[in-house]
Motif scaffolding. Structure first.
Motif, PDB file in Angstrom:
ATOM      1  N   ALA A   1       0.825  -1.208   0.000  1.00 40.65           N
ATOM      2  CA  ALA A   1       0.000   0.000   0.000  1.00 40.65           C
ATOM      3  C   ALA A   1       0.858   1.258   0.000  1.00 40.65           C
ATOM      4  N   TRP A   2       1.948   1.250   0.765  1.00 37.03           N
ATOM      5  CA  TRP A   2       2.830   2.420   0.789  1.00 37.03           C
ATOM      6  C   TRP A   2       3.525   2.603  -0.565  1.00 37.03           C
ATOM      7  N   SER A   3       3.931   1.495  -1.178  1.00 32.61           N
ATOM      8  CA  SER A   3       4.551   1.585  -2.513  1.00 32.61           C
ATOM      9  C   SER A   3       3.570   2.170  -3.527  1.00 32.61           C
ATOM     10  N   LEU A   4       2.314   1.730  -3.442  1.00 29.20           N
ATOM     11  CA  LEU A   4       1.287   2.249  -4.350  1.00 29.20           C
ATOM     12  C   LEU A   4       1.035   3.733  -4.101  1.00 29.20           C
ATOM     13  N   THR A   5       1.098   4.141  -2.836  1.00 22.57           N
ATOM     14  CA  THR A   5       0.905   5.552  -2.499  1.00 22.57           C
ATOM     15  C   THR A   5       1.941   6.410  -3.221  1.00 22.57           C
ATOM     16  N   ILE A   6       3.205   5.970  -3.151  1.00 24.40           N
ATOM     17  CA  ILE A   6       4.284   6.723  -3.810  1.00 24.40           C
ATOM     18  C   ILE A   6       4.112   6.687  -5.325  1.00 24.40           C
ATOM     19  N   ASN A   7       3.738   5.519  -5.863  1.00 20.55           N
ATOM     20  CA  ASN A   7       3.511   5.429  -7.314  1.00 20.55           C
ATOM     21  C   ASN A   7       2.427   6.404  -7.764  1.00 20.55           C
ATOM     22  N   GLY A   8       1.391   6.551  -6.935  1.00 22.47           N
ATOM     23  CA  GLY A   8       0.313   7.475  -7.273  1.00 22.47           C
ATOM     24  C   GLY A   8       0.800   8.910  -7.334  1.00 22.47           C
ATOM     25  N   ILE A   9       1.676   9.290  -6.398  1.00 22.48           N
ATOM     26  CA  ILE A   9       2.219  10.654  -6.395  1.00 22.48           C
ATOM     27  C   ILE A   9       3.122  10.854  -7.606  1.00 22.48           C
ATOM     28  N   VAL A  10       3.939   9.821  -7.926  1.00 20.53           N
ATOM     29  CA  VAL A  10       4.825   9.908  -9.096  1.00 20.53           C
ATOM     30  C   VAL A  10       4.007  10.125 -10.363  1.00 20.53           C
ATOM     31  N   ARG A  11       2.883   9.415 -10.483  1.00 18.12           N
ATOM     32  CA  ARG A  11       2.017   9.602 -11.660  1.00 18.12           C
ATOM     33  C   ARG A  11       1.526  11.044 -11.754  1.00 18.12           C
ATOM     34  N   LYS A  12       1.172  11.620 -10.586  1.00 20.87           N
ATOM     35  CA  LYS A  12       0.636  12.987 -10.584  1.00 20.87           C
ATOM     36  C   LYS A  12       1.685  14.017 -10.958  1.00 20.87           C
ATOM     37  N   THR A  13       2.973  13.712 -10.695  1.00 18.89           N
ATOM     38  CA  THR A  13       4.027  14.685 -11.002  1.00 18.89           C
ATOM     39  C   THR A  13       4.108  14.982 -12.496  1.00 18.89           C
ATOM     40  N   ARG A  14       3.643  14.034 -13.323  1.00 20.64           N
ATOM     41  CA  ARG A  14       3.718  14.243 -14.775  1.00 20.64           C
ATOM     42  C   ARG A  14       2.813  15.378 -15.237  1.00 20.64           C
ATOM     43  N   THR A  15       1.728  15.633 -14.466  1.00 20.04           N
ATOM     44  CA  THR A  15       0.801  16.703 -14.857  1.00 20.04           C
ATOM     45  C   THR A  15       0.738  17.807 -13.805  1.00 20.04           C
ATOM     46  N   ALA A  16       1.625  17.730 -12.802  1.00 22.19           N
ATOM     47  CA  ALA A  16       1.578  18.706 -11.708  1.00 22.19           C
ATOM     48  C   ALA A  16       2.012  20.079 -12.187  1.00 22.19           C
ATOM     49  N   ALA A  17       1.306  21.130 -11.707  1.00 21.64           N
ATOM     50  CA  ALA A  17       1.675  22.499 -12.058  1.00 21.64           C
ATOM     51  C   ALA A  17       2.987  22.885 -11.396  1.00 21.64           C
ATOM     52  N   ASP A  18       3.243  22.304 -10.206  1.00 16.17           N
ATOM     53  CA  ASP A  18       4.476  22.589  -9.471  1.00 16.17           C
ATOM     54  C   ASP A  18       5.174  21.269  -9.133  1.00 16.17           C
ATOM     55  N   PRO A  19       6.066  20.789 -10.011  1.00 19.36           N
ATOM     56  CA  PRO A  19       6.743  19.503  -9.778  1.00 19.36           C
ATOM     57  C   PRO A  19       7.527  19.467  -8.470  1.00 19.36           C
ATOM     58  N   ASP A  20       8.064  20.618  -8.027  1.00 22.57           N
ATOM     59  CA  ASP A  20       8.835  20.644  -6.785  1.00 22.57           C
ATOM     60  C   ASP A  20       7.974  20.265  -5.582  1.00 22.57           C
ATOM     61  N   THR A  21       6.718  20.721  -5.594  1.00 25.81           N
ATOM     62  CA  THR A  21       5.803  20.392  -4.506  1.00 25.81           C
ATOM     63  C   THR A  21       5.530  18.894  -4.481  1.00 25.81           C
ATOM     64  N   ALA A  22       5.310  18.308  -5.655  1.00 27.15           N
ATOM     65  CA  ALA A  22       5.085  16.863  -5.752  1.00 27.15           C
ATOM     66  C   ALA A  22       6.316  16.095  -5.293  1.00 27.15           C
ATOM     67  N   PHE A  23       7.501  16.597  -5.646  1.00 31.06           N
ATOM     68  CA  PHE A  23       8.761  15.966  -5.228  1.00 31.06           C
ATOM     69  C   PHE A  23       8.867  15.966  -3.698  1.00 31.06           C
ATOM     70  N   ASP A  24       8.516  17.098  -3.083  1.00 32.44           N
ATOM     71  CA  ASP A  24       8.538  17.193  -1.620  1.00 32.44           C
ATOM     72  C   ASP A  24       7.527  16.241  -0.993  1.00 32.44           C
ATOM     73  N   GLU A  25       6.386  16.076  -1.665  1.00 31.16           N
ATOM     74  CA  GLU A  25       5.357  15.161  -1.146  1.00 31.16           C
ATOM     75  C   GLU A  25       5.862  13.719  -1.162  1.00 31.16           C
ATOM     76  N   ILE A  26       6.568  13.343  -2.239  1.00 27.06           N
ATOM     77  CA  ILE A  26       7.156  11.999  -2.302  1.00 27.06           C
ATOM     78  C   ILE A  26       8.126  11.793  -1.143  1.00 27.06           C
ATOM     79  N   LYS A  27       8.940  12.804  -0.880  1.00 29.38           N
ATOM     80  CA  LYS A  27       9.921  12.715   0.204  1.00 29.38           C
ATOM     81  C   LYS A  27       9.232  12.495   1.548  1.00 29.38           C
ATOM     82  N   VAL A  28       8.192  13.288   1.839  1.00 25.90           N
ATOM     83  CA  VAL A  28       7.480  13.189   3.123  1.00 25.90           C
ATOM     84  C   VAL A  28       6.815  11.819   3.270  1.00 25.90           C
TER      85      VAL A  28
END
Length: 457
Positions: free
Chosen positions: A181-208
């Motif tokens: 489930a945790w791996s899927l959570t990160i995969n979901g965020i990675v998918r969103k980074t492709r269309t994210a308006a602010d990739p840095d924010t998505a990157f920080d979310e992956i880190k957290v």
């Protein structure tokens, strides 16, 4: 399918290895090695194949549970189930799914068959139908974590992010330490980074989320290979100052690969490729020993020329990082750092020309350092040996300086013009800095899936 296949499998896997159905993992392993010494592949190929198949099934807890479930099926169902599993083994998942569906029409109460049906549909990329089956299984088994994980995975594959997030939340409520489930959570965020308006924010979310996941699963011992995915993202998203922390993550990846089986090695290969794609060589310098340790555990990767080049790049970058400590000037350090960089910028050739001009202008200062570099660090010297040899030998330094100053002036004039007339800026062609990822290659994000089913979807 002919009956001959079933005639060949008269013995159960337990009987093939000569153990009881209640045998412990260690007992199964000892019996397997005893049997393969007795029945060598060269002299008894068919028997050896049966022994190997039996061991591959029984050593894996999930496969063993699925195999044991066959024995609990109604008598008329077992042959069909065996046949369906055989088609799955051959890669004919569509045919396997048809047989599972036939069984379920007669016995809709068999959830273990329904589970296999859903898995075959997923591998056959019939995600829509697989979702229906997993939803039915989740309704019938509200507390089953594995069913919930699979349903969330299908939602993510289909791109249904809201349903994915709801199901994932339910999964983590059932089991807060679910590795999948945790791996899927990160995969979901990675998918969103492709269309994210602010990739840095998505990157920080992956880190957290990654740090939160590592803390949640630290005591999980089963299927540890899934932790590699988490540690990989932790390595990529950690600040470069956290040297000790990153080294610890890499050591954990090496430990899991060393102690795990084939799945751990496959995940380790995906992990290393993701790290190599996500982090430039110079940033991996402090972790050369840890990265080398992981590479040494993966003989399959050692055959790859690109991997060997990457490891060599890291080692050379480590030597370059130490140049100033060894008494070499900052100009030489900057020059070779730029030459060893894997990411080419438009301005690089002009920066190199400016540094070459500086070396030529102050040749009495730099020539002794260049000679010493040639003697003590020949591999670094070879990165720019043509210029350095010419600088040492030529008597016409003025001509060399003129050529470089002309290039630098031309660059400065162009830069000044672009600042005054931004509409005239040239179109920059972005060159690929790493090999193209094939659709069937492991996804560099570290998910463990094929690229076409993950970030390349």
């Amino acid at each position: 399918m002919s009956g001959s296949l079933f005639e060949e499998e008269k013995l159960s896997h337990y009987q093939t290895l000569g153990v009881e159905k209640t045998a412990a993992d260690d007992e199964i392993k000892r019996s397997y090695f005893s049997m393969v010494r007795k029945f060598q592949p060269g002299t008894n190929p068919e028997k050896f194949k049966q022994i190997r198949t039996a061991y591959e099934t029984l050593k894996d807890k999930q496969k063993r549970a699925e195999y044991d479930a066959i024995g609990e099926l109604p008598g008329a169902v077992a042959p069909l189930f065996n046949e369906a599993q055989w088609f799955d083994h051959l890669g004919r998942h569509g045919k396997a799914a048809e047989l599972y569906r036939t069984i379920l029409k007669r016995h809709p109460e068999l959830d273990n068959v329904r589970e296999q049906y859903a898995k075959s549909l997923m591998v056959d990329e019939k995600i829509g139908k697989a979702i229906e089956v997993w939803e039915e299984l989740c309704r019938r088994n509200l507390s089953n974590v594995q069913y919930s994980e699979k349903l969330a995975e299908c939602y993510l594959d289909r791109g249904w992010h809201k349903k994915f997030e709801v199901e994932l939340k339910r999964t983590l409520t059932l089991d807060p330490s679910s590795l999948r489930a945790w791996s899927l959570t990160i995969n979901g965020i990675v998918r969103k980074t492709r269309t994210a308006a602010d990739p840095d924010t998505a990157f920080d979310e992956i880190k957290v989320v990654t740090l939160k996941a590592i803390k949640a699963v630290k005591d999980v011992k089963e299927n540890e290979w899934e932790k590699i995915h988490l540690y990989t993202h932790a390595v990529i998203t950690s600040p470069k100052e956290d040297v000790g922390v990153v080294a610890g993550y890499l050591d954990e990846i090496a430990r899991i690969i060393r102690d795990g089986g084939r799945t751990a090695r496959e995940e380790g290969m995906t992990s290393l490729l993701a790290i190599f794609n996500g982090i430039p060589s110079y940033r991996l310098c402090p972790f050369y020993n840890e990265v080398k340790k992981i590479t040494d555990l993966l003989p399959e990767l050692q055959k790859s020329n690109s991997i060997r080049v990457k490891i060599e790049n890291i080692r050379i970058n480590c030597e370059i990082e130490n140049l100033m400590e060894k008494g070499f000037s900052k100009v030489l350090y900057d020059l070779f750092s730029l030459l060893a960089s894997e990411f080419e910028e438009e301005d690089d050739e002009f920066e190199i020309a400016a540094m070459e001009f500086e070396i030529l202008k102050n040749r009495n200062t730099y020539n002794p350092q260049i000679r010493r570099l040639r003697e003590e660090f020949p591999e670094i010297y070879s990165l720019h040996s043509v210029f350095l040899n010419e600088a040492l030998r030529t008597k016409d330094h003025e001509k060399m300086m003129y050529q470089r100053s002309k290039k630098v002036r031309k660059y400065q004039q162009r830069t000044d013009f672009i600042e005054e007339h931004p509409e005239s800026a040239p179109v920059i062609t972005v060159h690929r800095t790493e090999p193209k990822i094939g659709r069937n290659d492991p996804c560099p994000c570290g998910s463990g899936k094929k690229y076409k089913k993950c970030c390349g979807a």
